[in-house]
Design a protein around this motif. Structure first.
Motif, PDB file in Angstrom:
ATOM      1  N   ALA A 195       0.872  -1.176   0.130  1.00  0.00           N
ATOM      2  CA  ALA A 195      -0.073   0.097   0.080  1.00  0.00           C
ATOM      3  C   ALA A 195       0.860   1.014   0.048  1.00  0.00           C
ATOM      4  O   ALA A 195       1.983   1.136   0.545  1.00  0.00           O
ATOM      5  CB  ALA A 195      -0.821   0.074   1.238  1.00  0.00           C
ATOM      6  N   GLU A 196       0.326   2.463  -0.127  1.00  0.00           N
ATOM      7  CA  GLU A 196       0.981   3.801  -0.298  1.00  0.00           C
ATOM      8  C   GLU A 196       1.310   3.961   1.187  1.00  0.00           C
ATOM      9  O   GLU A 196       0.513   3.676   2.047  1.00  0.00           O
ATOM     10  CB  GLU A 196       0.108   4.773  -1.020  1.00  0.00           C
ATOM     11  N   ALA A 197       2.376   4.845   1.513  1.00  0.00           N
ATOM     12  CA  ALA A 197       2.625   5.249   2.763  1.00  0.00           C
ATOM     13  C   ALA A 197       1.907   6.400   3.130  1.00  0.00           C
ATOM     14  O   ALA A 197       2.219   7.576   2.974  1.00  0.00           O
ATOM     15  CB  ALA A 197       4.084   5.537   2.827  1.00  0.00           C
ATOM     16  N   SER A 198       0.787   6.061   3.522  1.00  0.00           N
ATOM     17  CA  SER A 198      -0.419   7.294   3.722  1.00  0.00           C
ATOM     18  C   SER A 198      -1.369   6.680   4.903  1.00  0.00           C
ATOM     19  O   SER A 198      -1.673   5.647   4.928  1.00  0.00           O
ATOM     20  CB  SER A 198      -1.185   7.518   2.273  1.00  0.00           C
ATOM     21  N   ILE A 199      -2.079   7.774   5.446  1.00  0.00           N
ATOM     22  CA  ILE A 199      -3.254   7.259   6.221  1.00  0.00           C
ATOM     23  C   ILE A 199      -4.147   6.802   4.935  1.00  0.00           C
ATOM     24  O   ILE A 199      -4.178   7.118   3.854  1.00  0.00           O
ATOM     25  CB  ILE A 199      -4.026   8.445   6.973  1.00  0.00           C
ATOM     26  N   ILE A 200      -5.280   6.155   5.688  1.00  0.00           N
ATOM     27  CA  ILE A 200      -6.527   5.402   4.425  1.00  0.00           C
ATOM     28  C   ILE A 200      -7.427   6.287   4.618  1.00  0.00           C
ATOM     29  O   ILE A 200      -8.164   6.587   5.593  1.00  0.00           O
ATOM     30  CB  ILE A 200      -6.705   3.977   4.987  1.00  0.00           C
ATOM     31  N   PRO A 201      -7.721   7.091   3.646  1.00  0.00           N
ATOM     32  CA  PRO A 201      -9.078   8.039   3.596  1.00  0.00           C
ATOM     33  C   PRO A 201     -10.176   7.383   3.550  1.00  0.00           C
ATOM     34  O   PRO A 201     -10.621   6.180   3.456  1.00  0.00           O
ATOM     35  CB  PRO A 201      -8.809   8.651   2.294  1.00  0.00           C
ATOM     36  N   THR A 202     -11.107   8.027   3.860  1.00  0.00           N
ATOM     37  CA  THR A 202     -12.638   7.666   4.123  1.00  0.00           C
ATOM     38  C   THR A 202     -13.479   7.581   2.827  1.00  0.00           C
ATOM     39  O   THR A 202     -14.012   6.501   2.469  1.00  0.00           O
ATOM     40  CB  THR A 202     -13.218   8.430   5.112  1.00  0.00           C
ATOM     41  N   ALA A 203     -13.013   8.607   1.897  1.00  0.00           N
ATOM     42  CA  ALA A 203     -13.841   8.701   0.476  1.00  0.00           C
ATOM     43  C   ALA A 203     -13.236   7.526  -0.325  1.00  0.00           C
ATOM     44  O   ALA A 203     -11.974   7.381  -0.320  1.00  0.00           O
ATOM     45  CB  ALA A 203     -13.305  10.115  -0.064  1.00  0.00           C
ATOM     46  N   ALA A 204     -14.164   6.819  -1.144  1.00  0.00           N
ATOM     47  CA  ALA A 204     -13.761   5.674  -1.665  1.00  0.00           C
ATOM     48  C   ALA A 204     -12.763   6.050  -2.850  1.00  0.00           C
ATOM     49  O   ALA A 204     -12.023   5.223  -3.008  1.00  0.00           O
ATOM     50  CB  ALA A 204     -15.067   5.170  -2.510  1.00  0.00           C
ATOM     51  N   HIS A 205     -12.721   7.152  -3.508  1.00  0.00           N
ATOM     52  CA  HIS A 205     -11.842   7.176  -4.539  1.00  0.00           C
ATOM     53  C   HIS A 205     -10.537   7.359  -4.370  1.00  0.00           C
ATOM     54  O   HIS A 205      -9.429   7.439  -4.812  1.00  0.00           O
ATOM     55  CB  HIS A 205     -12.354   8.200  -5.542  1.00  0.00           C
ATOM     56  N   LEU A 206     -10.188   8.153  -3.171  1.00  0.00           N
ATOM     57  CA  LEU A 206      -9.185   8.454  -2.648  1.00  0.00           C
ATOM     58  C   LEU A 206      -8.559   7.098  -1.775  1.00  0.00           C
ATOM     59  O   LEU A 206      -7.366   6.846  -1.822  1.00  0.00           O
ATOM     60  CB  LEU A 206      -9.082   9.635  -1.299  1.00  0.00           C
TER      61      LEU A 206
END
Length: 337
Positions: free
Chosen positions: A306-317
């Motif tokens: 996975a990307e080194a990021s928090i996981i957004p709520t918005a589906a497309h993000l």
């Protein structure tokens, strides 16, 4: 025609089987009692049937894991649930400093049969603190075994294996996988078949019908099965690349040696995992593969995370952060050129 069992239903049956057959078994967790039956209904019906051994707990992951470890130390065989695996961080001290060490720190081997269930992963729009895949944070702890549920491994057998270790185990259960059906009788779909390899903690091998040695072998935990199989299908039909998938039941400790004859049939290997890179199961596995197969491979082991990021709520993000089927297809196709 009988409807195929879903993964969540298979887990529920495994827990019923355990409680029915073992009077020393307990199930503990938040909101697991009927009529609610847990956030994902995996514990539905358990408390009605075994009211004294299925216990809804206060909201305290450290307390849940500590109670489970105490029961295990006293000779019982508890299964405890973290409502979301993200919250297992609050139980980390109990698992690192109590449960895993109690197996051996008293001058003799002490049976510690317990399982910590962890609903894990994203692709459901639950946001940064309810969607993570945190397997890597538990890798490498002596005396702690890590498993991941899959649609190929009957959880009755998985629980038998975990509790048979007489060591604490963590079972990661992909939340999207809960709604998917279990595969049976060696059939995935019209294009793919599967088989289980090994007697203890078997690995599932998914392979195209009527194919020879594969262009790629992909190794992935159970939660990625659908995405990897989808990518394998499009790679076969669109790129004429044949891939096989290996899905282990136990992630750690993991011994690649029994799989070397299979892995030696290809010159390209890809390891796929859901968490962000850095100190991961995939990196540990890639190191083992390089050690044993470097002279046979045409390129370094390809590692997808996975990307080194928090996981957004918005589906497309969210889709941009968590590894998706189309990304697996694209990266393997590009690495084949």
């Amino acid at each position: 025609m009988t409807r195929r069992e879903r993964v969540a239903e298979n887990l529920n049956r495994a827990l019923h089987t355990l409680l029915d057959n073992d009077p020393s078994a307990y199930v503990i967790g938040e909101d697991i009692s009927d009529p609610y039956g847990g956030a994902f209904k995996v514990t539905k019906g358990l408390s009605d049937r075994h009211p004294g051994r299925v216990l809804s707990s206060p909201i305290s992951e450290g307390g849940i894991a500590g109670a489970g470890a105490g029961l295990a130390l006293a000779g019982s065989r508890p299964v405890v649930e973290m409502m979301f695996s993200d919250f297992a961080a609050l139980a980390f001290d109990q698992l690192l400093n109590f449960a895993s060490k109690s197996v051996s720190m008293y001058g003799r081997t002490v049976p510690m049969s317990m399982v910590v269930r962890c609903p894990t992963g994203g692709n459901r729009g639950y946001g940064p603190t309810h969607s993570q895949s945190i397997q890597k944070h538990f890798i490498g702890i002596p005396g702690l075994n890590l498993y991941e549920a899959s649609p190929f491994h009957d959880n009755v057998d998985v629980f038998t294996a975990m509790l048979g270790h007489e060591q604490p185990c963590v079972l990661f259960e992909d939340k999207v996988l809960y709604t998917r059906t279990m595969h049976t009788d060696g059939v995935v779909d019209a294009l793919f078949r599967y088989e289980l390899i090994g007697d203890d903690n078997p690995t599932a091998r998914v392979f195209p019908v009527d194919s020879g040695d594969p262009d790629w072998i992909v190794i992935a935990p159970g939660g990625l099965t659908e995405r990897v199989t989808g990518a394998m299908r499009s790679l076969l039909l669109d790129e004429e690349l044949t891939c096989e998938l290996l899905v282990p039941s136990r992630l750690y400790p993991f011994d690649v040696q029994p799989l070397l004859p299979l892995l030696s049939r290809t010159r390209r290997i890809c390891v796929v995992e859901d968490g962000a890179a850095g100190g991961t199961w995939g990196e540990m596995l890639a190191q083992q593969l390089h050690e044993h197969l470097w002279g046979r491979l045409s390129r370094p082991v390809l590692l997808l995370s996975a990307e080194a990021s928090i996981i957004p709520t918005a589906a497309h993000l969210e889709r941009e952060v968590i590894l998706q089927e189309m990304t697996i297809h694209r990266v393997i196709a590009e690495a084949s050129q």
